[in-house]
Design a protein around this motif. Structure first.
Motif, short mmCIF file in Angstrom:
data_model
loop_
_atom_site.label_atom_id
_atom_site.label_comp_id
_atom_site.label_asym_id
_atom_site.label_seq_id
_atom_site.Cartn_x
_atom_site.Cartn_y
_atom_site.Cartn_z
N ALA A 236 0.83 -1.13 0.17
CA ALA A 236 -0.13 -0.15 0.06
C ALA A 236 0.96 1.13 -0.05
O ALA A 236 0.60 2.10 -0.78
CB ALA A 236 -0.78 0.12 1.18
N GLU A 237 1.83 1.20 0.90
CA GLU A 237 2.78 2.24 0.72
C GLU A 237 3.69 2.48 -0.60
O GLU A 237 3.72 3.69 -1.14
CB GLU A 237 3.90 2.17 1.97
CG GLU A 237 3.50 2.37 3.21
CD GLU A 237 4.68 1.84 4.25
OE1 GLU A 237 5.73 1.76 3.80
OE2 GLU A 237 4.31 1.60 5.44
N GLU A 238 3.74 1.41 -1.21
CA GLU A 238 4.37 1.50 -2.71
C GLU A 238 3.72 1.94 -3.73
O GLU A 238 3.85 2.22 -4.74
CB GLU A 238 5.22 0.11 -2.87
CG GLU A 238 6.76 -0.13 -2.17
CD GLU A 238 7.63 0.97 -2.47
OE1 GLU A 238 7.77 0.94 -3.77
OE2 GLU A 238 8.28 1.36 -1.37
N GLY A 239 2.30 1.67 -3.57
CA GLY A 239 1.27 1.84 -4.45
C GLY A 239 1.22 0.86 -5.61
O GLY A 239 0.64 0.94 -6.74
N LEU A 240 1.70 -0.29 -5.30
CA LEU A 240 1.54 -1.68 -5.87
C LEU A 240 1.28 -2.84 -5.12
O LEU A 240 2.23 -3.20 -4.40
CB LEU A 240 2.95 -1.66 -6.98
CG LEU A 240 3.10 -2.76 -8.09
CD1 LEU A 240 2.03 -2.50 -9.19
CD2 LEU A 240 4.27 -3.14 -8.52
N GLY A 241 0.11 -3.39 -5.47
CA GLY A 241 -0.32 -4.54 -4.40
C GLY A 241 0.73 -5.78 -4.64
O GLY A 241 1.51 -5.95 -5.87
N VAL A 242 0.44 -6.71 -3.87
CA VAL A 242 1.33 -7.81 -3.74
C VAL A 242 1.10 -8.60 -5.15
O VAL A 242 2.08 -9.13 -5.80
CB VAL A 242 1.15 -8.66 -2.59
CG1 VAL A 242 1.63 -10.03 -2.52
CG2 VAL A 242 1.66 -7.88 -1.57
N LEU B 60 3.75 -8.93 -12.42
CA LEU B 60 4.88 -8.23 -13.40
C LEU B 60 6.35 -9.03 -12.91
O LEU B 60 7.16 -9.18 -14.04
CB LEU B 60 5.19 -6.74 -12.79
CG LEU B 60 3.76 -5.76 -12.95
CD1 LEU B 60 4.14 -4.61 -12.32
CD2 LEU B 60 3.73 -5.55 -14.57
N ARG B 61 6.54 -9.31 -11.72
CA ARG B 61 7.82 -10.00 -11.58
C ARG B 61 7.83 -11.36 -12.43
O ARG B 61 8.80 -11.76 -13.13
CB ARG B 61 8.03 -10.36 -10.35
CG ARG B 61 9.43 -10.83 -9.83
CD ARG B 61 9.64 -10.80 -8.24
NE ARG B 61 11.15 -11.11 -8.24
CZ ARG B 61 11.36 -11.27 -6.74
NH1 ARG B 61 10.88 -11.10 -5.81
NH2 ARG B 61 12.81 -11.86 -6.71
N MET B 62 6.91 -12.27 -12.52
CA MET B 62 6.97 -13.47 -13.33
C MET B 62 6.91 -13.05 -14.70
O MET B 62 7.89 -13.68 -15.68
CB MET B 62 5.60 -14.17 -12.79
CG MET B 62 5.50 -15.58 -13.76
SD MET B 62 4.31 -16.57 -13.07
CE MET B 62 4.26 -17.79 -14.47
N LEU B 63 6.23 -12.16 -15.39
CA LEU B 63 6.34 -12.01 -16.67
C LEU B 63 7.60 -11.52 -17.04
O LEU B 63 8.22 -11.67 -18.32
CB LEU B 63 5.12 -10.92 -17.06
CG LEU B 63 3.66 -11.30 -17.05
CD1 LEU B 63 2.79 -10.14 -17.20
CD2 LEU B 63 3.53 -12.31 -17.81
N ASP B 64 8.41 -10.68 -16.25
CA ASP B 64 9.58 -10.08 -16.51
C ASP B 64 10.55 -11.45 -16.54
O ASP B 64 11.46 -11.34 -17.30
CB ASP B 64 10.15 -9.14 -15.56
CG ASP B 64 11.29 -8.31 -15.74
OD1 ASP B 64 11.50 -7.96 -16.99
OD2 ASP B 64 12.15 -8.39 -15.02
#
Length: 154
Positions: free
Chosen positions: A42-48, A54-58
């Motif tokens: 929530a602090e980062e603005g990108l949910g888990v 994104l990490r897997m696709l990358d």
């Protein structure tokens, strides 16, 4: 005269329960880490969930929502929403799967890679803070043990 109540004088029950019931201890630890991860996200603005997608696709390249759902263990209906949100933000795009025209492949965009790189910078400090009670060796052991458990289930 002591001001402690009878409840305050008794040792905590949970450590004994956790030692006897690893399932309970693991569930409670998992919930605590999940709450910390959600707060951090929530602090980062990108949910888990979006971060993991994104990490897997990358890491592995384009893949179907079904594969993302299965590999990341995110419910299919939730995965649709995650991909919709990521697509709307411009972080992924959906394209016809060249190997199966009935399905779509989700692909990370350059913008998605930039957002992922930005989010990744805060992961190491978050993990250090969350797992500060464990030594680096214990963290490695925990990772290996959890890996064993996760290979048992679906």
């Amino acid at each position: 005269m002591s001001t402690k109540t009878a409840d305050q004088a008794r040792p905590s029950y949970f450590p004994r329960l956790a030692a006897e019931r690893l399932d309970i201890a693991l569930c409670r630890a998992s919930a605590a880490v999940a709450r910390a991860a959600d707060a951090h996200a929530a602090e980062e603005g990108l949910g888990v969930g979006p971060h993991l997608v994104l990490r897997m696709l990358d890491a592995v390249g384009p893949c179907s929502q079904q594969r993302l759902s299965e590999e990341l263990r995110i419910d299919r209906s939730v995965m649709v929403s995650v991909c919709d949100d990521l697509e709307q933000a411009g972080y992924v795009r959906r394209e016809r799967n060249p190997h199966d025209r009935r399905s779509y492949a989700v692909t990370i965009t350059d913008s998605g890679r930039q957002r992922l790189a930005q989010a990744e910078t805060s992961i190491a400090p978050f993990l250090d803070d969350t797992f500060q009670a464990l030594t680096p060796e214990e963290r490695g052991q925990l990772g290996a043990l959890l890996g064993k458990l996760l290979r048992l289930g679906p």
